[in-house]
Design a protein around this motif. Structure first.
Motif, PDB file in Angstrom:
ATOM      1  N   LYS A  26     -42.458  -5.587  87.976  1.00  0.00           N
ATOM      2  CA  LYS A  26     -43.279  -5.254  89.144  1.00  0.00           C
ATOM      3  C   LYS A  26     -43.809  -6.520  89.806  1.00  0.00           C
ATOM      4  CE  LYS A  26     -44.776  -0.810  87.343  1.00  0.00           C
ATOM      5  NZ  LYS A  26     -45.911  -0.047  86.823  1.00  0.00           N
TER       6      LYS A  26
ATOM      7  N   ASP B 254     -38.616   4.794  80.228  1.00  0.00           N
ATOM      8  CA  ASP B 254     -38.618   4.471  78.808  1.00  0.00           C
ATOM      9  C   ASP B 254     -37.217   4.697  78.241  1.00  0.00           C
ATOM     10  OD1 ASP B 254     -40.171   4.065  76.164  1.00  0.00           O
ATOM     11  OD2 ASP B 254     -39.028   5.917  75.866  1.00  0.00           O
TER      12      ASP B 254
ATOM     13  N   HIS C 171     -37.934  -9.342  76.566  1.00  0.00           N
ATOM     14  CA  HIS C 171     -38.709  -9.861  77.685  1.00  0.00           C
ATOM     15  C   HIS C 171     -38.132 -11.198  78.141  1.00  0.00           C
ATOM     16  CE1 HIS C 171     -42.195 -11.673  79.752  1.00  0.00           C
ATOM     17  NE2 HIS C 171     -42.327 -10.423  80.177  1.00  0.00           N
TER      18      HIS C 171
ATOM     19  N   PHE D 268     -41.813  -3.882  82.145  1.00  0.00           N
ATOM     20  CA  PHE D 268     -42.009  -3.206  83.427  1.00  0.00           C
ATOM     21  C   PHE D 268     -43.047  -3.927  84.286  1.00  0.00           C
ATOM     22  CE2 PHE D 268     -40.760   0.805  80.940  1.00  0.00           C
ATOM     23  CZ  PHE D 268     -39.425   0.644  81.260  1.00  0.00           C
ATOM     24  N   GLU D 269     -44.128  -4.373  83.683  1.00  0.00           N
ATOM     25  CA  GLU D 269     -45.158  -5.104  84.432  1.00  0.00           C
ATOM     26  C   GLU D 269     -44.599  -6.412  84.986  1.00  0.00           C
ATOM     27  OE1 GLU D 269     -48.035  -3.884  85.383  1.00  0.00           O
ATOM     28  OE2 GLU D 269     -47.540  -2.043  84.306  1.00  0.00           O
TER      29      GLU D 269
ATOM     30  N   ARG E  37     -38.144  -0.483  76.397  1.00  0.00           N
ATOM     31  CA  ARG E  37     -39.111   0.095  75.458  1.00  0.00           C
ATOM     32  C   ARG E  37     -40.478  -0.565  75.582  1.00  0.00           C
ATOM     33  NH1 ARG E  37     -34.345   0.245  71.726  1.00  0.00           N
ATOM     34  NH2 ARG E  37     -33.922   2.467  71.455  1.00  0.00           N
ATOM     35  N   SER E  38     -40.607  -1.558  76.457  1.00  0.00           N
ATOM     36  CA  SER E  38     -41.835  -2.341  76.550  1.00  0.00           C
ATOM     37  C   SER E  38     -42.472  -2.251  77.936  1.00  0.00           C
ATOM     38  CB  SER E  38     -41.512  -3.810  76.229  1.00  0.00           C
ATOM     39  OG  SER E  38     -42.563  -4.644  76.593  1.00  0.00           O
ATOM     40  N   LYS E  39     -43.752  -1.897  77.970  1.00  0.00           N
ATOM     41  CA  LYS E  39     -44.480  -1.871  79.245  1.00  0.00           C
ATOM     42  C   LYS E  39     -44.614  -3.284  79.821  1.00  0.00           C
ATOM     43  CE  LYS E  39     -47.037   2.283  78.279  1.00  0.00           C
ATOM     44  NZ  LYS E  39     -47.236   3.268  79.262  1.00  0.00           N
TER      45      LYS E  39
ATOM     46  N   TYR F 242     -40.507   6.261  86.762  1.00  0.00           N
ATOM     47  CA  TYR F 242     -41.655   5.846  87.565  1.00  0.00           C
ATOM     48  C   TYR F 242     -41.159   5.016  88.736  1.00  0.00           C
ATOM     49  CZ  TYR F 242     -44.121   7.580  83.548  1.00  0.00           C
ATOM     50  OH  TYR F 242     -44.585   8.409  82.555  1.00  0.00           O
TER      51      TYR F 242
END
Length: 108
Positions: free
Chosen positions: A53, A72, A17, A49-50, A44-46, A86
């Motif tokens: 975004k 992923d 991150h 992605f957040e 590997r980490s949401k 996505y």
């Protein structure tokens, strides 16, 4: 497609991150690239992605002309053509993005 007619996808593998400033810098750099058709982030980490975004919204990234996808990393490593990607308009696969289904002209 690019002027040469070649489709180009940037693959960005995110293993850690980063702070929002760094994500904004990355997206600003991709926004300036006219030689790319799309960008695909693998992680590997949401949380990553957040954060991406959020950075897209903060930088007004041109998603319509240079779409970004999120996938992923483990799914990609298992089967890159079938892994769920996505995107803003839903879920796709790399296979479908690079080889869209043919439209039957007789169906109209």
């Amino acid at each position: 497609s690019t002027p040469s007619g070649v489709e180009r996808t940037a693959l960005e593998i995110e293993t850690s991150h980063k702070d929002q400033k760094r994500y904004r810098q990355i997206l600003t750099s991709y926004a300036a690239r006219k030689d790319l058709n799309r960008v695909l982030f693998l992680a590997r980490s949401k949380l990553i992605f957040e954060s991406l975004k959020t950075a897209m919204q903060e930088t007004y990234y041109p998603d319509e002309e240079r779409p970004i996808g999120f996938c992923d990393l483990d799914a990609w490593l298992t089967n890159p053509f079938k892994a769920a990607i996505y995107v803003t308009w839903g879920i796709a696969t790399f296979e479908r993005i690079v080889r869209p289904p043919k439209v039957d002209a007789d169906a109209f």
